[in-house]
Enzyme design. Structure first.
Site, PDB file in Angstrom:
ATOM      1  N   LEU A  72       0.804  -1.217   0.000  1.00  0.00           N
ATOM      2  CA  LEU A  72       0.000   0.000   0.000  1.00  0.00           C
ATOM      3  C   LEU A  72       0.842   1.274   0.000  1.00  0.00           C
ATOM      4  O   LEU A  72       0.666   2.130   0.864  1.00  0.00           O
ATOM      5  CB  LEU A  72      -0.923  -0.008   1.241  1.00  0.00           C
ATOM      6  CG  LEU A  72      -1.794  -1.255   1.422  1.00  0.00           C
ATOM      7  CD1 LEU A  72      -2.445  -1.262   2.803  1.00  0.00           C
ATOM      8  CD2 LEU A  72      -2.852  -1.325   0.328  1.00  0.00           C
ATOM      9  N   ASP A 306      -1.225 -10.221  -4.379  1.00  0.00           N
ATOM     10  CA  ASP A 306       0.190  -9.853  -4.268  1.00  0.00           C
ATOM     11  C   ASP A 306       0.411  -8.473  -4.899  1.00  0.00           C
ATOM     12  O   ASP A 306       1.420  -8.221  -5.549  1.00  0.00           O
ATOM     13  CB  ASP A 306       1.094 -10.907  -4.913  1.00  0.00           C
ATOM     14  CG  ASP A 306       2.470 -10.948  -4.265  1.00  0.00           C
ATOM     15  OD1 ASP A 306       2.630 -10.332  -3.188  1.00  0.00           O
ATOM     16  OD2 ASP A 306       3.378 -11.562  -4.840  1.00  0.00           O
TER      17      ASP A 306
END
Lengths: 426, 167, 329
Positions: A72, A306
């Protein structure tokens, strides 16, 4: 009225809730951020007056997707991408910058994610300080701030003794440890599957033994320590076979696969398409078939994105120099359902591998549309076709090998805790 | 458009040789331009009894339309198996048209050395010159439409003949 | 419902245009036989030019050829420089291994910069496999369709002009490829020359292609490329028409892949005695520079069957042919 207290009815959809064995036309009722009821058409819970009704005709109504791995960078844009992809809950690997090796960092991430009010974030803590593979991280302290597991992400613990001790320490508290099954010494310098394509293109290879040797080692360490092990991102048929054997022995072991490995092989590298540079590498069609089979039969408990968004300039380099990774959180759900269609896998099984199965692995709520569960819900249009490109992707990373390809199925709305956090605007 | 039948190329070779013969010196050498001019030069050498071997030029590397047309798909090696410096050369081609091929051939010859003199011998002159070039020896002045092309052919027995093609 | 995901588009080699014309020379893989033959035929004509007093033709007059060597190789760079100069091109040598990349400029930034200087052709040497493909795709993506790329060696992937000059050499001495047995000996794993030779030999219909070397120096799955694998030099040389010896890089001899140079020479070095196992008229080739006494005995390197210096001469003509064909397409 705040959004959390809003009463919402989702009508006319096909509800698929594998946890409760439901795959039927149902109406879903949400109150106080929780599922109030799931009822056949025409029925309404007593005294339920909807503040808002969503028409889900022609759509799938699914538990929110639980993604076992999403990176993130920049946080909010990627959390927006997550909910745009129907992901309501995600585990974040510790290989952020800086790595998740201190309780304060975890506390800050959790708080910022809560403030964003989008997908729920479950950090995976660093197994060792700085992910350097030497000194143990403060696992108990990290767990207290919300870490659900510990991992080296894709980095090595060079000394086997250090790894053994880390697993023993985690086992002390029954913390699960997530291991990336790649022997980094055998994989050193490699950028693609060590097969025909790599031989033809002159790309340094990552042999299958890099995966099998790692799995064999981890299996024995798992047996010796009793620690709960989750293997992240399998890539080979031989790897799937080893996991299947270890599970048959009753070892506390699970594994997952990244969604692009269900669809692509090393042939997709074409002429050095660096969007196909991933870790672990894409392998052969036989490996892909085994991964699909393993996901279908539950040897692989979950499929994840992923998600690794990269800046465009990280791709302006030759294949071997490109940072591995795919921006995939928005494609996880449609690509997994595409796999189910192609492979003839029941929709409920595919949804389970995206929702309740990974939620159980994380030991958190989610993947559940039963009464009283948090109202994390996705409305998904299975017929919608769209093109994955810079205009349609929310993530800042446009690094997907599916760029420009037509994708079937698209998220139309996402609710987290009864709040509508994403609604597609057409 | 040519209405009458095409002339006999073999007869024209004899006629061309007869025109050249009075000007021959001991060191005259022939240089033919691929492919028709090269055949013609070989025939002239036989008829004229010239000792020096014939030079062959493929002007592909010297053409001025390389930028538009690219490299010719079949380039033959140029071969000038004698000393060019100070020599009397007769450049031989089948058809003289714009003069650009002759220009390219002259340039190529000068990369081999500085000849004493270069003459030009052709079977046919179809006019349409775009450069100040003229043939010293020519046996057939012919008018053709823009889209037509005169092609010299050689059969298995070595006999030369004309054919009319389209550009 | 059609699942478009399951059928990825077949990637087209960026070196061929839609009409099959050669726009860049990036690899010998996928080159049609007639394209290779055209290059070799054209090279034959250029070979003659190199024998003249004026070794120059005006074909590329006014064109700018940039030699971009991200990896140092004075030898290869010089051959391209000579080839371009004999075509009358302006040649600019950039030692990018030292200048721009050291300043943090990316590969494609460098290309953009040079395009603004009106480059017509890039001759690229790079340590990473695939770098010239990245450049060719970047040029196409940014609308610079007139600029050509010649791969002068990328990582372990390809060295197509070396492959083509090897084909020229073999054709020069042996004629047709159909009945030939060609052995490639040595470090095939790290060799871009070997890969380029194998693709070109297959395109030209070579009878039998052999790869000879220890397992640490052979890539996996070589058989899939139509190659017979040998781990014993004597067996691999038996009845060969052509022996291509590869250079063994110094860094391969440090004990990790091979115990020592002397053990390598004993097992895989080409000596006069071993060469006798090949056909009596077999030729011996080497892309250079040679390690005498490591992969090849001096008696072979300087012997009557060696055509190594001819390869260098042919190499100039082949590079002239490649550049002129690309510039004209």
């Amino acid at each position: 009225m705040s959004q959390t207290t809003m009463k919402i009815a989702i009508k006319n959809g096909r509800v698929v809730d594998p946890r409760h064995g439901i795959d039927a036309p149902r109406d879903l009722f949400i109150a106080d951020g929780k599922i109030a009821a799931v009822l056949p058409a025409g029925q309404t819970p007593d005294g339920f007056a909807a503040d808002r009704t969503l028409d889900a005709a022609g759509q799938l109504v699914l538990p929110g997707v639980v993604d076992l791995a999403a990176r993130l960078p920049g946080l909010e844009p990627e959390l927006e991408a997550a909910v745009a992809g129907g992901v309501t809950r995600l585990a974040c690997p510790p290989d952020s910058d800086p790595p998740m090796d201190e309780p304060e960092l975890v506390e800050r991430l959790v708080r910022r994610a809560q403030d964003a009010g989008l997908a729920r974030v479950h950090p995976v803590g660093a197994l060792t300080q700085g992910l350097a593979g030497e000194k143990l991280a403060e696992m108990a302290g990290l767990a207290a701030e919300g870490c659900v597991a510990f991992s080296q992400a894709k980095r090595a613990v060079r000394e086997s003794q250090s790894l053994l001790r880390a697993l023993q320490y985690a086992a002390t508290f029954d913390f699960p440890v997530w291991c990336y099954p790649q022997n980094l010494s055998l994989a050193r310098g490699g950028v693609a599957h060590d097969g025909e394509v790599a031989a033809r293109l002159g790309l340094p290879g990552i042999p299958v033994v890099a995966e099998t040797v790692a799995i064999a080692q981890i299996v024995e360490l798992c047996r010796a320590t009793g620690v709960r092990i989750h293997l992240t991102r399998l890539s080979s048929a031989a790897g799937v076979a080893l996991v299947r054997a270890a599970k048959a022995q009753g070892l506390p072991l699970s594994a997952d696969v990244a969604v692009h490995h269900l669809h692509l092989t090393d042939e997709d590298i074409g002429f050095f398409n660096n969007l196909t540079r991933v870790d672990p590498p894409l392998r052969t069609a036989a490996d892909r078939a085994a991964l699909r089979e393993g996901l279908a039969d539950g040897t692989l408990a979950a499929v994840c994105s992923d998600h690794t968004p990269l800046a465009d300039d990280e791709r302006q380099v030759p294949f071997g120099e490109a940072t591995p990774g795919v921006s995939a959180v928005e494609l996880l759900l449609p690509l997994t359902l595409a796999w189910a269609r192609e492979a003839g896998v029941p929709l409920a099984t595919a949804v389970a591998r995206l929702t309740c199965d990974p939620a159980a692995l994380l030991g958190v709520a989610g993947g559940d549309l039963g009464a009283g569960a948090p109202a994390d819900v996705v409305l998904f249009d299975p017929e919608a076709t769209w093109t994955a490109d810079a205009d349609t992707l929310v993530s800042r990373g446009r690094n997907t090998p599916f760029l420009g390809r037509t994708v079937t199925g698209r998220t139309s709305a996402t609710l987290v805790g009864g709040r509508l956090v994403y609604a597609r605007q057409d | 458009m040519l209405s009458k039948p095409l002339p006999d190329a073999e007869a024209q070779v004899a006629e061309l040789a007869a025109k050249i013969r009075p000007d021959l010196t001991a060191d005259t050498a022939l240089v033919g331009i691929f492919s028709g001019g090269a055949w013609l030069a070989e025939r002239l050498r036989e008829v004229l009894g010239i000792d020096a071997p014939v030079g062959m030029i493929d002007v592909s590397f010297y053409r001025d339309d390389f930028g538009e047309k690219g490299l010719h798909p079949q380039v033959k090696p140029t071969s000038i198996p004698f000393e060019v410096e100070g020599r009397h050369l007769i450049l031989v081609d089948d058809v003289l048209y714009t003069g650009r091929t002759t220009r390219a051939a002259l340039n190529e010859i000068f990369d081999y050395g500085r000849p004493a003199a270069v003459d030009l011998a052709v079977l046919a002159d179809r006019g349409g010159r775009e450069l100040p070039i003229a043939a010293q020896y020519c046996v057939w002045d012919v008018e053709l439409d823009d889209g037509e092309e005169l092609i010299l052919e050689k059969d298995e027995g070595g006999t030369l003949s004309w054919k009319l093609g389209t550009l | 419902m059609a699942d478009l995901l399951s059928t990825p588009p077949t990637p087209a080699s960026p070196q061929l245009g839609a009409d099959g014309r050669l726009l860049h020379l990036l690899s010998t893989e996928g080159l049609p036989r007639q394209t290779i033959t055209h290059i070799l035929d054209t090279a034959k004509s250029f070979l003659e030019v190199s024998d003249r007093d004026v070794k120059k033709v005006p074909l590329l007059r006014g064109k700018s050829v940039f030699n971009l060597f991200f990896e140092n190789s004075t030898r290869t760079r010089t051959t391209f420089e000579i080839a371009a100069k004999r075509l009358s091109a302006d040649v600019i040598n950039l030692d990018v291994s030292r200048s721009s990349t050291a300043k943090g400029e990316t590969l494609l930034d460098t290309i953009d910069n040079l395009c603004s200087m009106h480059a017509d052709m890039f001759v690229v040497r790079h340590a990473t496999s695939g770098a010239p493909f990245l450049i060719a795709e970047h040029l196409a993506r940014t609308g610079r369709h007139d600029i050509r790329v010649v791969n002068a060696g990328d990582g372990r992937h390809a060295h197509p002009t070396q492959g083509l000059l090897d084909m020229y050499t073999i054709r020069h001495y042996k004629g047709d490829f159909a009945g030939l047995t060609v052995a490639i000996v040595g470090d095939i794993l790290h060799s871009r020359v070997a890969r380029s030779d194998i693709h070109a030999l297959r395109a030209l219909g070579c009878g039998e292609i052999r790869a000879v070397g220890p397992k640490t120096l052979l890539p996996a799955h070589l058989e899939a490329q139509g190659v017979k694998v040998f781990h014993n030099l004597e067996e691999g040389l038996k009845d060969c028409d052509v022996v291509i010896m590869l250079r063994l890089q110094n860094e391969r001899m440090d004990g990790a892949l091979l115990p020592s140079a002397s053990e390598y020479f004993k097992r895989f070095g080409l000596t006069p005695a071993k060469l006798k196992l090949a056909k009596p008229d077999a030729i011996v080739m080497h892309p250079g520079p040679m390690n005498r006494g490591i992969e090849i005995d001096s008696a072979v390197a300087d012997g009557p069957q060696a055509v190594i210096l001819d390869q260098v001469t042919f190499g100039i003509a082949v590079r002239m042919a490649v550049m002129s064909i690309l510039a004209g397409n």
